[in-house]
Motif scaffolding. Sequence first.
Motif, short mmCIF file in Angstrom:
data_model
loop_
_atom_site.label_atom_id
_atom_site.label_comp_id
_atom_site.label_asym_id
_atom_site.label_seq_id
_atom_site.Cartn_x
_atom_site.Cartn_y
_atom_site.Cartn_z
N PHE A 1 0.83 -1.21 0.00
CA PHE A 1 0.00 0.00 0.00
C PHE A 1 0.86 1.26 0.00
O PHE A 1 0.46 2.30 -0.57
N GLN A 2 2.05 1.18 0.60
CA GLN A 2 2.92 2.35 0.66
C GLN A 2 3.74 2.54 -0.60
O GLN A 2 4.31 3.61 -0.81
N SER A 3 3.80 1.53 -1.42
CA SER A 3 4.59 1.63 -2.66
C SER A 3 3.74 2.30 -3.75
O SER A 3 2.53 2.41 -3.64
N ALA B 1 -7.94 -3.72 -2.33
CA ALA B 1 -7.68 -3.02 -1.08
C ALA B 1 -6.88 -1.74 -1.31
O ALA B 1 -7.13 -0.72 -0.66
N LYS B 2 -5.94 -1.78 -2.27
CA LYS B 2 -5.16 -0.56 -2.53
C LYS B 2 -6.01 0.49 -3.22
O LYS B 2 -5.89 1.69 -2.94
N ASN C 1 5.21 -10.25 -4.01
CA ASN C 1 6.25 -9.25 -4.25
C ASN C 1 7.58 -9.70 -3.65
O ASN C 1 8.32 -8.91 -3.05
N GLY C 2 7.86 -10.96 -3.81
CA GLY C 2 9.13 -11.51 -3.35
C GLY C 2 9.18 -11.81 -1.87
O GLY C 2 10.22 -12.29 -1.38
N GLU D 1 0.33 -2.83 -9.54
CA GLU D 1 0.17 -4.27 -9.69
C GLU D 1 0.89 -4.98 -8.55
O GLU D 1 1.88 -4.51 -8.01
N VAL D 2 0.39 -6.13 -8.23
CA VAL D 2 0.98 -6.95 -7.19
C VAL D 2 1.39 -8.28 -7.80
O VAL D 2 0.69 -8.84 -8.65
#
Length: 545
Positions: free
Chosen positions: A87-89, A147-148, A110-111, A93-94
């Motif tokens: 959310f902070q990035s 959610a984002k 995301n790794g 896309e995820v």
Amino acid sequence: MRWHFLAIFGSITVSVVSLPPVTAQIPLLPLLQTPSSPSNDSDNRTVSDWIYLDGRRLFQISATKTNLSERLQNIQRNLNQISQNYFQSSEQEVNVEVRKVNEIPVIQVNGEYLMSVTAEDAKLRQEDQQISANQIADALQEDLQRAKQERQTQYLINQGKIAAGVGLVMVVTSWGVYYWQRRSRKEPAQSVPSISSTAQPITTQLNQQQHRHFQEVKKRLFQLTQAGIWGGGNFLILGLFPYTRPFQVAILSAAQIPIKLAVVVLGTYVATRFSYALIDRFTTTLISSGALLTTDTSERLRLRVSTFSGVTKSIVTIIWIGVGILLALVSLGIDIVPLLAGAGLVGVAVSLASQNLIKDAINGFLIILEDQYALGDVINVGNVGGLVENLNLRMTQLRDSEGRLITIPNSEIKIVANLSSRWSRADLTVPIAYEADVDHALNLIKKVALEMDQDLQWKHQIIETPQVLGIDNFGDRGLIIRVWIKTQPLKQWDVAREYRRRLKVTLDQAGINIPVPQQAIWVNDAQLLNAQMNGKADESIVNSQ
């Protein structure tokens, strides 16, 4: 009044329907899965639980009972950390990947490591481990992106507008319900068909009870409506924002049992009071309509109807309390089938321990069935007596002339004297002086009784022509003349008081006195008589000297 209840129930329904569709997202009851392998050890059985994101259910995981809590916390903590970083990035896309480590599917977002999909998880979905992992990954990718998006400024503004609209609707609806409640309080009570004055106290009491019961039901329903409006509206507002949506889960998890119990208790209470109102209304209608009533039995049947009304309320109360207890057990998730199966054995045990109560109930039922007495009767039981103020299957309560409330268990009532069953009689004894003209006195006594029988004020209370039976006894006060006046139940004392007043006035006008107790003393002692004679002779000699 019927429309009031329909409208109130409608408003409650609207408030419930307006809740967001969270039934698929929030667990109202914990979901327990059957064990994957039968085991006698309860700690090794397989159970499941949900992983949440912003208060929404994402997917289920499964593990043994001892390991589920730790695994659930680890996965939930990993998901919270991954979602916060995402959310902070600035990325929209995820990236959700499924990799195999030692032949076990592992999900990374995301790794970052999220979880491993175990065989228990696959059995829960009845799929292969890899397929189950792909399903979880697809759900994660979709829900994280949504959610984002919900955290974007424009979305929050739109949701804020919706929340303001919901709040305005809550205020307007609540004010409308409050205004309707105040208006219903001012509405006059429904008119009741006119009835004879002898039945007026009974129907008046029933009407007052009916009005109180309806008012109590309306009051509770209005309170329930207000609680539904404000509770449902606030619950809906909490579900509009991703930051407050988890509170929905917390509220339901913490308050679902108290809310269920409160609804059961309130529903049982409202149903009981509403049943009381219906019973009173049916009883009043039956009495007022005059159905199945005749001149001789009308008052008696009214008393019996009021008695059956009270007993029916007691039975209805017991039934509703029993239903409420069963519903409360069901709401707590308790299986009531074994309880119902064992109710027979419990009933036998209770019956053996409470034989007196059973005797009371049986005798009370026979008293009501045989119409030995009813509410409003005046009875004598043993050395006590009074007005029957309360009658149920267990006891009879009398109010005596001094205002004392006497409670008698029905099993103790063996012989009862009913002073007001169907009709009563004023049994009067009139003393007349021995020197009075007996025939003239009898004519006056009969004349006063007949005049009173023709009086409009007393005619409906005297149901037969009064009888002057004649001279009943030679008493110490004079000739005792007996008069019988047959009256309506409980009217014998009023009629007797009025008759005595009129007879006193008539006898005074005719110059016939009502004598006081008198005695004539005869002395038959010769010595005492001689002494009295000698005393008088000596006194005469002294006077002559």
